[in-house]
Design a protein around this motif. Structure first.
Motif, PDB file in Angstrom:
ATOM      1  N   TYR A  71      -6.936  -0.406   1.296  1.00  0.00           N
ATOM      2  CA  TYR A  71      -6.000  -1.574   1.106  1.00  0.00           C
ATOM      3  C   TYR A  71      -4.868  -1.651   2.381  1.00  0.00           C
ATOM      4  CZ  TYR A  71      -2.159  -4.589  -0.849  1.00  0.00           C
ATOM      5  OH  TYR A  71      -1.355  -5.479  -1.023  1.00  0.00           O
ATOM      6  N   ARG A  72      -4.333  -0.500   2.598  1.00  0.00           N
ATOM      7  CA  ARG A  72      -3.632  -0.089   3.582  1.00  0.00           C
ATOM      8  C   ARG A  72      -4.104  -0.350   5.026  1.00  0.00           C
ATOM      9  NH1 ARG A  72      -1.904   5.525   3.450  1.00  0.00           N
ATOM     10  NH2 ARG A  72       0.069   4.605   1.970  1.00  0.00           N
ATOM     11  N   ALA A 118       0.842  -1.394   0.070  1.00  0.00           N
ATOM     12  CA  ALA A 118       0.034  -0.106   0.146  1.00  0.00           C
ATOM     13  C   ALA A 118       0.796   1.131   0.029  1.00  0.00           C
ATOM     14  CB  ALA A 118      -0.990  -0.133   1.282  1.00  0.00           C
ATOM     15  N   ALA A 130      -4.498  -1.282  -6.230  1.00  0.00           N
ATOM     16  CA  ALA A 130      -5.121  -1.350  -4.828  1.00  0.00           C
ATOM     17  C   ALA A 130      -6.258  -1.945  -4.474  1.00  0.00           C
ATOM     18  CB  ALA A 130      -4.966   0.076  -4.009  1.00  0.00           C
ATOM     19  N   ILE A 182      -6.344   2.743  -2.137  1.00  0.00           N
ATOM     20  CA  ILE A 182      -4.907   2.623  -1.322  1.00  0.00           C
ATOM     21  C   ILE A 182      -5.101   2.724  -0.123  1.00  0.00           C
ATOM     22  CG2 ILE A 182      -2.514   3.495  -1.005  1.00  0.00           C
ATOM     23  CD1 ILE A 182      -2.705   4.519  -4.064  1.00  0.00           C
TER      24      ILE A 182
END
Length: 95
Positions: free
Chosen positions: A92-93, A35, A64, A89
């Protein structure tokens, strides 16, 4: 130093090289980043960080999005709903 061979094609510019590659291939390559790497990629290059005309996601966000869909369990998806202002993103992080 040797003179350049006149039969050799001139090298393409970096922007031309990216335009010659298919978006699916670029997304697949970008999907190898974590990420943080995807966030850096999106900030570094407009080609990856800005959504193409007619698209909702940039190439980095699409990578992502695909990684999240492939790796998140149903329970993780329920616990991590995407908010309107959240990037793929960021989602996803959080995974």
């Amino acid at each position: 130093m040797r003179p350049l061979d006149s039969k050799r094609a001139a090298p393409l510019s970096n922007s031309t090289l990216l335009e010659a590659l298919d978006n699916d291939l670029l997304i697949r390559c970008a999907s190898y980043f974590d990420a943080d790497g995807l966030a850096r990629l999106g900030r570094t290059s407009a080609a990856f960080g800005t959504p193409p005309a007619g698209q909702q996601r940039s190439l980095a966000n699409e990578a992502a999005h695909q990684r999240f869909r492939q790796s998140a369990t149903d329970e993780e998806r329920r616990c991590l709903p995407k908010h309107d202002d959240e990037s793929d993103i960021g989602l996803y992080r959080a995974l």
